[in-house]
Scaffold this active site. Structure first.
Site, PDB file in Angstrom:
ATOM      1  N   GLN A 113       5.156  -1.970  -9.407  1.00 30.38           N
ATOM      2  CA  GLN A 113       4.409  -1.163 -10.375  1.00 30.38           C
ATOM      3  C   GLN A 113       4.606  -1.748 -11.769  1.00 30.38           C
ATOM      4  OE1 GLN A 113       4.525   3.266  -9.932  1.00 30.38           O
ATOM      5  NE2 GLN A 113       5.462   3.184 -11.948  1.00 30.38           N
ATOM      6  N   SER A 128       5.535   0.060 -17.286  1.00 35.29           N
ATOM      7  CA  SER A 128       6.369   0.158 -18.484  1.00 35.29           C
ATOM      8  C   SER A 128       6.326  -1.115 -19.317  1.00 35.29           C
ATOM      9  CB  SER A 128       7.818   0.454 -18.098  1.00 35.29           C
ATOM     10  OG  SER A 128       7.917   1.695 -17.422  1.00 35.29           O
ATOM     11  N   SER A 162      10.845  -2.653 -10.556  1.00 34.45           N
ATOM     12  CA  SER A 162      11.681  -2.738  -9.359  1.00 34.45           C
ATOM     13  C   SER A 162      11.042  -3.667  -8.331  1.00 34.45           C
ATOM     14  CB  SER A 162      11.853  -1.353  -8.730  1.00 34.45           C
ATOM     15  OG  SER A 162      12.477  -0.464  -9.623  1.00 34.45           O
ATOM     16  N   GLU A 186       5.030   9.466  -8.036  1.00 35.05           N
ATOM     17  CA  GLU A 186       6.380   8.950  -8.272  1.00 35.05           C
ATOM     18  C   GLU A 186       7.356  10.085  -8.524  1.00 35.05           C
ATOM     19  OE1 GLU A 186       8.757   5.614 -10.935  1.00 35.05           O
ATOM     20  OE2 GLU A 186       6.740   6.194 -11.514  1.00 35.05           O
TER      21      GLU A 186
END
Length: 413
Positions: A140, A143, A176, A259
């Site tokens: 993902q 951020s 991640s 999430e």
């Protein structure tokens, strides 16, 4: 199509699980050997072996029809209800499920769902099914270093050339599993001349594309499961755009809701639990201390309340529907419980928690203590969760906003 009766379906699930998994070990045999880390901290070769174990189970689950239970059948799911999800989770807890990594959870619970809900028929065929089955893995790419909790302030840019191809430049952080992923679900700014939420578009970016660079971030716990991702002139075909141009914020908020639900209610062990703290207190001979008993009772009650809230949110979710802001409540409770659990363990051990004294099941708690603060950021900070609960659940007035102008006119742009 009629839904199977949950009780009869429960027996079916139990029989299937028994064919692919071993029964769960008794709690007393787990105790000292339990992994108390909140985030994985494994060497690359071990992480790859764990990924393959997880993928084998996810593929078996998909092939048996137990993946994406509430996703409509025409989107690749089972088309069942939240009650069936709760039944499956209850039955699964009785077996030794491979400890899912962050990358597996992101692939199956977040990216696969986003592509299934917003993707084209071609994307459902080529990617959504592969993500649900973990034939492909996805990270993902949301951020950014300069955006903080304000995801809509992202600065990664994507411009479309005459032939329709998109060229992407920017930087992502706290990703991640990026080093193992085949694709990344990326948000980029495609129109800076509208309000910040309206000018964002979502893409699937091949992680082996020219111009993509993954750099691991070493955490204070010693692990490096997170990464920075740099994108320099990365070319992505328009067929890998998810949703309409400018629909990225809707894709993002839907994905983040999944999430929060996954973070608050997932079955994967995340750090120590009440059972682990109780075992620690017993091993140290502290269970007769009235203050320790008070702390243990508080942890037990909070764990029970969280479990009840997770069940309530699951049962009130519409079958196949998108998680609402109530998911923020389960996420907030999960991060709070992790913090309190670590504090209880630290109070029991005192200075011994800072060094490996050789006592079984003690020094392992450092990985919990060092990982728990990061969980308060994953999926949206605690402060963001409280804002969502206040504004969207309790219907309190929204905070004053000074960023209603087009993004290009905001300070710093």
């Amino acid at each position: 199509m009629s839904q199977p009766d949950p009780d009869a379906w429960r027996r079916q699930v139990r029989r299937w699980l028994a064919t692919v998994l071993e029964p769960a070990r008794a709690p007393e045999s787990v105790g000292e050997a339990a992994d108390l880390a909140v985030f994985h901290n494994l060497p690359e070769d071990e992480e790859r072996r764990l990924l393959e174990r997880c993928r084998a189970y996810q593929r078996a689950r998909f092939d048996a029809g137990y993946q994406a239970l509430t996703l409509p059948a025409d989107k690749g799911g089972a088309g069942l209800t939240a009650a069936h999800v709760a039944v499956f989770a209850q039955e699964e807890s009785a077996f030794e499920v491979p400890p899912s990594t962050e990358l597996i959870s992101v692939t199956v619970r977040l990216v696969a769902m986003a592509v299934s809900l917003f993707g084209t028929a071609e994307q459902l065929h080529d990617h959504a099914r592969a993500f649900l089955r973990t034939d492909l893995l996805a990270c993902q790419l949301f951020s950014e270093p300069g955006a903080g909790s304000d995801l809509a302030a992202l600065r990664t840019r994507a411009r479309q050339e005459d032939g329709g191809e998109w060229v992407i430049d920017g930087q992502k952080v706290w990703t991640s599993g990026a080093q193992f992923a085949d694709y990344g679900l990326l948000l980029a700014r495609t129109d800076p001349d509208v309000v910040k939420q309206a000018g964002i578009t979502a893409f699937l970016v091949p992680m082996d594309a020219t111009g993509v660079e993954v750099r691991p971030i070493r955490q204070m716990s010693g692990g490096a499961s997170f990464n920075e991702v740099f994108l320099s002139g990365v070319r992505v075909p328009d067929r890998l755009r998810i949703g309409r141009p400018g629909q990225g914020w809707e894709v993002a908020t839907t994905t983040l809701a999944f999430e929060r639900t996954a973070s608050g209610s997932g079955n994967r062990r995340k750090g120590g639990t009440f059972t682990d703290v109780l075992a620690l207190a017993r091993s140290l001979g502290r269970t007769s201390d009235p203050l320790v008993r008070q702390r243990l009772a508080d942890l037990y009650i909070r764990a029970a309340l969280r479990a009840a809230t997770v069940d309530r949110v699951a049962r009130t979710s519409a079958a196949g529907g998108r998680p609402g802001p109530e998911a923020s409540l389960t996420k907030l409770m999960a991060s709070d419980l992790l913090t309190r659990t670590g504090q209880a363990a630290a109070e029991l051990m005192g200075a011994r928690i800072s060094a490996d004294t050789g006592e079984p099941g003690t020094f392992a708690w450092t990985r919990h203590l060092l990982g728990a603060p990061g969980y308060r950021l994953a999926g949206g900070t605690d402060q963001i969760q409280r804002n969502l609960i206040g504004e969207r659940v309790l219907k309190l007035p929204s905070e004053p906003r000074a960023d209603r102008a087009p993004f290009s006119r905001l300070p710093g742009n």
